[in-house]
Design an enzyme around this catalytic site. Structure first.
Site: not given
Lengths: 361, 361
Positions: A138, A160, A273
Site C-alpha cells: 500500500d 489508494k 477516519m
C-alpha cells in the site's frame, strides 16, 4: 570467547577477535531475532533425511533447489508449528516430487506493516519481508518499514492515496496473481493489520479460488498503536468495558453508519477516519444523544516520530481538525478514556489540550 | 568446515557439525543478505574507540544502552553512507552526551506479549525483553515468548489463572513499584495488547501518580491473531463494516453486558471468553433477536501450534464447547465472517466444521 546463537545441531559463532565485543553481542541479539527457534529441530530433521536426499537427487544444483524449497516452504512451516510427523510426511512428498519433476509452488503472504514505527513490525513480518522476491505494498506503508525488506526485492506500490491516482482493487488482484505465478514468494504488505478495514479478505478469497497457497501475518492496527503511543487505555474498568473499531469512510455502495448504535455505545469508539467525515460524525453522534462534552482524541501519524495528539470534546471535533490542520493518517477515539491521554502520554510531544476538554475531564 | 560470513574484524561462523551442511549454507546466504556490508567498517570504528568508551562509561548496563544507540542510530547510518569522518564525530558527540546524562531514572515498559506465537512479538517488544532486568509477567504468557528474554533477567509470574492461586491487583501494583525503584528497567509483560482487557490502564495511572517514567509497547491482541490464523477477515465489504472487542467475563461489580446492543450489531463480535459464559451468551443473544444460524467460530490457543478452530452456529454454542472440550485461552467470533474460515484457513489443522454450520453458510 565468541557470542553463540544456539540452534543445535546448528551453531552460529560471532567473534570480533576481542576488538568490538559489544558489536558481537548486538549481532547475536539480532540473529536471535531473525532465526526462528525451530531451526534446530529443522536441522535435526534434515540431518536424518540427508542420506536419502543425496541418494535420490544426485545433482547438487537440483539438491540446492530442493533444500531452498524445504527451508522456506511447507516443511519449515510445519516444523515451526510443532507438527513434526506432518513435516516428515511433507518432506517425503516433496522429495519424491523433486525426484520426478521439480516445481516451486507459488506462495503469497498477506502481511500487516503496522502503523508506521518499524519497531512495531512482528518478527514474522520481518522474516517475510526479508524473504520476499516481490513486495506489493500500500502507498501508506512507511518507508522505514520498506527499508527492512530484502535489498533486491521488487517493490510495487499499489492502493489508494487521497488526492493522488489510485490502483483499483481489480488491478491489485491481477498484479497479485501475476506475481504469485512468476515469483517464489510474494508479500502483500498492508498498513496496520491486513484483515481489518482493507480488502484483505477479498484478496484471500481470490488466492483461495485460484489455488495459490497463502499465509497471513497479523499486524498492529492503528487503534491499538494510537492507544499505546498516546496513553489511552482502550478499555478500563472505570470507563469502558469494550472497544469498537469502526470506519466513517463514506463510499462505494457502503451502508451509512448506524449512528444511533454508535452514539449509545458504552464501549470506546476507535474510528478510522476520513477527515472529511468529522463534521457529519460529530453532528450525528450528538443528534442521537451523545453528550456534547464527551472527550475525544485525534491522533495523527500514530507511532511515527511526527505523531500529534489533539484532545478536546465531541462538539468541537470539526473545529479541532481545522484549527490544527490535521492530516491523514488520522485516528479518532471517542469516549471518556480519551481524557486520560493528558496524563498518561509518554511518546513524543505532549498532547494539545483544548481548554474546554480540561473542564469536561 | 564452518560456513563463514566475513565482516572483518567481525566474523560469523555457521556449522551444523556436518549433519546439515545445506542448512548451514542457507543460513549463511540469509546472513549475507541481512548483515550490511559496512558492518566490518563499523566494527573497526568501534574497536578504535573501545578504550575511550570503557573509560568514560563505567557501568556495563549504561554502556549497553550507548552501544545500542550507536549500532542502530546515526553513527551506523553514517558508516553505511561511507561518511566515516562524520560518523566518528557523531560517535564523539554521543559519548560525551552519555557521559554527562543524569543517572538513569527507573523505567517501566508495559509490553504486549501477543497471543502466544513468539513470532508475533513486535521488534520493540523483543528489544525490551532483551534489555529487561526484571520481567513481571502474566501467567498466561507463553514460555516460548519468555524464552526470548535476557537470560539473566529476573522473571516473576503474577496475575490470574483459572483454578489456581491468583495475585491480587494490589499486590501486582506493589511489586511493580518495588521493582521499578530497585532495578533499571522493568518489563510488565501482558498477554495480547497491554491496554485491552487487562488492568494495564490502572497500572499506568499508578506509575504516573508515583512519578515513574514508563513506555507502552503494543501487542497483537487475540482477536486479530485469531482472525489471521483461522482465516477470518474481521471486517469485509460483504459481511461486516466494523469489529467489536468484548468480554463476557462476569465479575467483581462489573455491569452486565448490554445484550440487546450486542445482538443487533452488524459488526463482527470478537468475545474474549470465560468458557463458563457460553450458555448465557448464546441464550441472551438469541433472546434479543440474533438469528439462531448466525455463524460462530471458537478459536482455542490462537496462533499456537496446538490451535483448534471449531465452526458452528450460535444456537449450538454451548454444545460445541462441551463436545470438543474447549479450554482457555479461547476466543469467540460471532458473525457471518466466521463462516469464511472453512475455506480461508491456512495455519495448522483444518477447522472442525459442525454439519449444521455448513447448511447455514
Amino acid at each position: 570467547v565468541p557470542a553463540i546463537v544456539d540452534r543445535s545441531p546448528l551453531m552460529i559463532a560471532i567473534s570480533s577477535g576481542g576488538t568490538a565485543p559489544m558489536l558481537a553481542r548486538w549481532v547475536r541479539a539480532t540473529l536471535e531475532q531473525l532465526l526462528d527457534p525451530s531451526l534446530g529441530v529443522l536441522a535435526t530433521l534434515l540431518a536424518a533425511w540427508r542420506q536419502r536426499i543425496v541418494a535420490t537427487i544426485r545433482a547438487p544444483a537440483a539438491r540446492r533447489v530442493l533444500y531452498d524449497a524445504l527451508l522456506e516452504g511447507e516443511v519449515a512451516d510445519l516444523v515451526r508449528a510443532g507438527r513434526l510427523a506432518d513435516a516428515a510426511q511433507a518432506l517425503a512428498a516433496q522429495l519424491s516430487t523433486a525426484a520426478t519433476a521439480p516445481a516451486a509452488t507459488p506462495r503469497v503472504a498477506l502481511v500487516g506493516a503496522g502503523p508506521g514505527d518499524p519497531g512495531l513490525l512482528t518478527l514474522n513480518a520481518l522474516r517475510a519481508l526479508q524473504r520476499a522476491d516481490v513486495i506489493l505494498h500500500d502507498r501508506l506503508v512507511s518507508p522505514a518499514v520498506l527499508a527492512l525488506a530484502r535489498r533486491d526485492a521488487l517493490r510495487v506500490s499499489v492502493g489508494k492515496e487521497s488526492g493522488g491516482p489510485s490502483t483499483t482493487q481489480d488491478h491489485i488482484h491481477s498484479l497479485l496473481l501475476q506475481y504469485a505465478r512468476s515469483h517464489r514468494y510474494v508479500v502483500r504488505l498492508k498498513g496496520g493489520d491486513p484483515l481489518l478495514f482493507g480488502r484483505g479478505g477479498e484478496e484471500l478469497q481470490l488466492l483461495q479460488r485460484e489455488g495459490i497457497a497463502f499465509e497471513v501475518i497479523p499486524g498492529i492496527t492503528a487503534a491499538v498503536a494510537a492507544g499505546a503511543y498516546a496513553g489511552i487505555p482502550l478499555t478500563h474498568r472505570d470507563h469502558a468495558p469494550g472497544l469498537r473499531l469502526l470506519t466513517a469512510h463514506a463510499g462505494e455502495g457502503r451502508e451509512a453508519p448506524d449512528w444511533r448504535d454508535w452514539a449509545r455505545s458504552r464501549d470506546t469508539l476507535a474510528i478510522y477516519m476520513g477527515l472529511g467525515q468529522c463534521a457529519v460524525l460529530s453532528r450525528e453522534l450528538l443528534r442521537h444523544g451523545r453528550a456534547a462534552d464527551t472527550p475525544v482524541a485525534l491522533i495523527e501519524n500514530a507511532s511515527r516520530p511526527e505523531q500529534r495528539v489533539v484532545l478536546g470534546r465531541l462538539d468541537a471535533l470539526h473545529t479541532l481538525v481545522q484549527q490544527h490542520a490535521l492530516q491523514s493518517p488520522m485516528l479518532l477515539i471517542v469516549g471518556s478514556v480519551a481524557g486520560l491521554a493528558d496524563k498518561l502520554h509518554w511518546f513524543g510531544a505532549a498532547p494539545i489540550v483544548e481548554p474546554a476538554a480540561e473542564c469536561a475531564a
